[in-house]
Scaffold this motif. Structure first.
Motif, short mmCIF file in Angstrom:
data_model
loop_
_atom_site.label_atom_id
_atom_site.label_comp_id
_atom_site.label_asym_id
_atom_site.label_seq_id
_atom_site.Cartn_x
_atom_site.Cartn_y
_atom_site.Cartn_z
N VAL A 325 0.83 -1.21 0.00
CA VAL A 325 0.00 0.00 0.00
C VAL A 325 0.86 1.26 0.00
O VAL A 325 0.40 2.35 0.40
N ASP A 326 2.12 1.11 -0.44
CA ASP A 326 3.02 2.25 -0.58
C ASP A 326 3.12 3.04 0.74
O ASP A 326 2.95 4.26 0.77
N ALA A 327 3.40 2.32 1.81
CA ALA A 327 3.51 2.94 3.12
C ALA A 327 4.72 2.39 3.85
O ALA A 327 5.32 1.39 3.44
N ARG A 328 5.11 3.05 4.92
CA ARG A 328 6.14 2.53 5.80
C ARG A 328 5.46 1.64 6.86
O ARG A 328 4.29 1.87 7.21
N PRO A 329 6.17 0.65 7.40
CA PRO A 329 5.55 -0.18 8.44
C PRO A 329 5.01 0.62 9.61
O PRO A 329 3.95 0.26 10.16
N THR A 345 -14.77 1.18 1.93
CA THR A 345 -15.20 2.15 0.90
C THR A 345 -14.72 3.55 1.24
O THR A 345 -14.16 4.26 0.39
N LEU A 346 -14.94 3.98 2.49
CA LEU A 346 -14.51 5.32 2.89
C LEU A 346 -13.00 5.41 3.06
O LEU A 346 -12.42 6.49 2.90
N LEU A 347 -12.35 4.28 3.38
CA LEU A 347 -10.89 4.31 3.49
C LEU A 347 -10.27 4.70 2.16
O LEU A 347 -9.28 5.43 2.11
N ALA A 348 -10.86 4.22 1.06
CA ALA A 348 -10.33 4.56 -0.26
C ALA A 348 -10.43 6.06 -0.53
O ALA A 348 -9.59 6.63 -1.25
N GLU A 349 -11.41 6.73 0.07
CA GLU A 349 -11.53 8.17 -0.09
C GLU A 349 -10.61 8.91 0.87
O GLU A 349 -10.07 9.98 0.54
N ALA A 350 -10.43 8.35 2.09
CA ALA A 350 -9.64 9.03 3.11
C ALA A 350 -8.13 8.84 2.93
O ALA A 350 -7.35 9.67 3.38
N ALA A 351 -7.73 7.74 2.28
CA ALA A 351 -6.30 7.46 2.13
C ALA A 351 -6.00 7.01 0.70
O ALA A 351 -5.49 5.91 0.47
N HIS A 354 -2.70 5.39 -0.49
CA HIS A 354 -2.36 4.02 -0.08
C HIS A 354 -3.32 2.98 -0.68
O HIS A 354 -2.89 1.89 -1.05
N VAL A 355 -4.60 3.30 -0.73
CA VAL A 355 -5.58 2.40 -1.37
C VAL A 355 -6.44 3.26 -2.29
O VAL A 355 -7.14 4.16 -1.83
N ASP A 356 -6.37 3.00 -3.58
CA ASP A 356 -7.01 3.91 -4.54
C ASP A 356 -8.41 3.49 -4.95
O ASP A 356 -9.00 4.10 -5.84
N GLU A 359 -11.90 -1.81 -3.75
CA GLU A 359 -11.35 -3.17 -3.94
C GLU A 359 -9.95 -3.29 -3.35
O GLU A 359 -9.60 -4.29 -2.71
N ALA A 360 -9.14 -2.24 -3.53
CA ALA A 360 -7.80 -2.24 -2.95
C ALA A 360 -7.86 -2.20 -1.43
O ALA A 360 -7.04 -2.82 -0.74
N ALA A 361 -8.85 -1.46 -0.90
CA ALA A 361 -9.01 -1.40 0.56
C ALA A 361 -9.42 -2.75 1.12
O ALA A 361 -8.97 -3.14 2.21
#
Length: 502
Positions: A325-329, A345-351, A354-356, A359-361
Motif C-alpha cells: 500500500v506504498d507505506a512505511r511499516p 469504501t470510505l478508506l479509499a476516499e480518506a487514504a 495508499h488504497v485507490d 477493492e484495494a481497501a
C-alpha cells in the motif's frame, strides 16, 4: 519448571506426536538461557484452527500484581509461560525460535511502546483485556461489510463453516422444536391462557436459511395440527448485519406477513426487544455466542489472573503489507484503525495515496487480517469482585469455577453472558431458549484442549464457557441443560436449552 502437555490424545493418534519432538527443543532452549527455570511454565496445545492469532511458540509474561498486593498462601511465584503449538512443532525450528524469544524477553520490559520501528513487529494497540482488542473491530467490520468481503473471496460466509453450512438448517431439528412448542401452546389454549400473538425470536439470523426451514415446517405442521397457530405467529429475525438481514428477508419472502427484522447488537437484545419482556415462547440462537467478545481468566499456582492481549503484525508480514500500500511499516497502525473506523469504501476516499479503490481497501483488509497475531500476558487480579464480567454480572460468579481444582485457564464469554442475561427476561413463563453452538460442556475441556480464539474467514471464533452460562442461569432461576446436537454425527455443535425452573 512446570510442564502442561494438554493434547495427550495425540500421543496415541494415527499420526502420533511425541513429547520429545514437541517439548525437547523448548526445554533445551530454556536450559541454555539465563531464565530461572523454577519460575517457568511450559504449556503445549494442539491449536486445531488452520488460522489463529498464535505463533508456533509464544512467550507470556506473568505479572503477579502491584507491589504490596496480598499473596495467597502457598502461591507459586512464576515469571513467564512458554506456549507451544504442537500441531506446528514438526515444521518449526523450536529450539531456535524459543531461544530468540527468550533473549528478546530478557532484553526488554514486558510492555513495549504502541508504535514499533521498521525492524520490529508492528504493534496495533496497547495491552488490555482481550474483549477490548481491535480483533473485535475486525470482527464487526466483517459483518457490516460482509458483501464486500464475499465479493472479494467469491464465496458466501457459510462456506467457511465446517461442512459448508450451519446445523441450524437441519429440518428434523426444526420439526422437534416446533412440535414441542405446539405441545406447550395446546396446554395453554385448553386453559384459555394462550396469548393471541405468538412470538418467536431468532438472534443471529444469518442468511435466513434457518428461518425459512423453521417457517416452512411450522406452516406445514400447523396445517395438519389444525389449531391456527401459523395465523398468530410473529417471527422476529435479528442480526448485527443489515446486509445479512436483507438476504434473510429474501429467503423468507413467502412468510413476509409473519416476519419482522431488527438490526441489533446481540449483547444488548433488550435495546430493541424490551417490549417483548415475558412474551416470547421461543428464542432461537445458532452460532452467535462463539462470535462475541470474550476475555480469558486463569488460576495458576494459587493466583488469579486476567489474560491481557495486544494485537500486532509480525515484522516480515508488516514489511510486505506496507509495501503493498506504498507505506512505511510504522504507518500501518494509523491505516488499520482508519479501516476499522471508516470501512473499506470510505478508506479509499480518506487514504487514496495508499488504497485507490474500495477493492484495494478490501485487499488490504484481508491481508492485514491474515497477518494479525495476539501477544499475551497474565496480569494478577487483586480480587474477582474488582472484575466486571458483564453489565449485570460481577466477577465473583467465576470463583466456584476457577477454584474447582488444578490450574485452569478459561474463557469468560463476556458477550455471551451479557446476551444470555438480557435474553432470559424476554421469555414467557412457559418459554424456552434454544442455542446451537460450540460449548465447552465442562471445565476439563479447557484443561485438555485449545478453545480459541481462531479465525473463521474474516471473523473471530471462541468456544463458549458452558459451565459459566449454566451457573449464571441457575442464579436467575433457570434450568440450563446441554446435549449433543442430535441430528448430525461428528459435529462439535452442542444444544443448550434454558427454561424457567419449575
Amino acid at each position: 519448571m512446570l510442564v502442561d502437555f494438554r493434547p495427550h490424545a495425540r500421543l496415541r493418534s494415527t499420526n502420533p506426536v511425541t513429547v520429545e519432538d514437541s517439548l525437547g527443543p523448548v526445554v533445551d532452549a530454556l536450559s541454555r538461557s539465563a531464565i530461572d527455570l523454577s519460575r517457568v511454565r511450559v504449556v503445549c496445545d494442539w491449536v486445531q484452527y488452520r488460522h489463529s492469532f498464535r505463533d508456533a511458540v509464544q512467550i507470556r509474561p506473568i505479572l503477579s500484581g502491584a507491589p504490596g498486593d496480598p499473596v495467597p498462601g502457598g502461591a507459586r511465584e512464576d515469571d513467564l509461560e512458554v506456549a507451544v503449538d504442537v500441531r506446528r512443532a514438526a515444521t518449526t525450528a523450536l529450539r531456535d525460535v524459543t531461544g530468540e524469544l527468550l533473549r528478546a524477553h530478557a532484553a526488554g520490559p514486558a510492555a513495549a511502546p504502541v508504535a514499533a520501528p521498521e525492524a520490529a513487529d508492528v504493534v496495533l494497540e496497547d495491552w488490555g483485556p482481550t474483549r477490548q482488542s481491535c480483533i473485535w473491530g475486525f470482527n464487526a467490520l466483517y459483518w457490516t461489510a460482509l458483501d464486500l468481503w464475499e465479493k472479494a473471496t467469491g464465496q458466501a460466509y457459510e462456506q467457511a463453516l465446517p461442512g459448508g453450512e450451519s446445523d441450524a438448517r437441519n429440518q428434523e431439528s426444526a420439526r422437534d422444536v416446533i412440535l414441542e412448542l405446539f405441545s406447550v401452546w395446546d396446554g395453554l389454549a385448553d386453559r384459555s391462557a394462550l396469548p393471541p400473538e405468538l412470538y418467536v425470536v431468532e438472534l443471529g439470523v444469518g442468511n435466513g436459511g434457518q428461518a425459512r426451514v423453521f417457517l416452512d415446517e411450522f406452516r406445514e405442521l400447523d396445517a395438519h395440527h389444525g389449531r391456527g397457530y401459523y395465523r398468530r405467529l410473529h417471527y422476529l429475525m435479528c442480526d448485527y448485519s443489515a446486509h445479512v438481514l436483507d438476504l434473510a428477508r429474501e429467503a423468507v419472502a413467502e412468510h413476509t406477513d409473519h416476519v419482522s427484522s431488527f438490526v441489533l447488537d446481540a449483547t444488548k437484545p433488550r435495546s430493541a426487544l424490551g417490549f417483548l419482556q415475558f412474551r416470547v415462547f421461543l428464542i432461537y440462537i445458532s452460532n452467535v455466542y462463539d462470535n462475541l467478545p470474550t476475555d480469558e481468566v486463569a488460576q495458576l499456582g494459587g493466583r488469579t489472573y486476567l489474560v491481557e492481549s495486544r494485537a500486532h503484525i509480525p515484522a516480515a508480514d508488516a514489511a510486505d503489507l506496507a509495501a503493498s500500500v506504498d507505506a512505511r511499516p510504522d504507518q500501518l497502525p494509523e491505516l488499520v484503525h482508519k479501516l476499522l473506523r471508516l470501512g473499506p469504501t470510505l478508506l479509499a476516499e480518506a487514504a487514496p495515496a495508499h488504497v485507490d479503490s474500495p477493492e484495494a481497501a478490501v485487499e488490504f483488509w484481508r491481508r492485514t487480517w491474515a497477518a494479525v497475531r495476539l501477544a499475551e500476558r497474565y496480569v494478577g487480579l487483586a480480587g474477582l469482585d474488582t472484575y466486571q464480567l458483564a453489565p449485570a454480572v460481577n466477577g465473583e460468579v467465576l470463583r466456584p469455577l476457577l477454584e474447582s481444582g488444578a490450574d485452569l485457564r478459561m474463557h469468560v464469554s463476556n458477550g455471551a453472558v451479557a446476551s444470555f442475561t438480557e435474553t432470559l427476561p424476554l421469555l414467557h413463563p412457559y418459554g424456552k431458549l434454544v442455542c446451537h453452538d460450540i460449548f465447552a460442556r465442562d471445565l476439563g475441556a479447557y484443561r485438555h484442549g485449545f478453545r480459541g480464539p481462531g479465525k473463521y474467514d474474516g471473523s473471530v471464533v471462541n468456544w463458549v464457557n458452558g459451565p459459566l452460562l449454566a451457573h449464571v442461569g441457575r442464579r436467575r432461576g433457570f434450568d440450563v441443560a446441554y446435549t449433543p446436537f442430535a441430528h448430525r454425527v461428528g459435529t462439535n455443535i452442542v444444544t443448550m436449552s434454558a427454561r424457567v425452573r419449575d
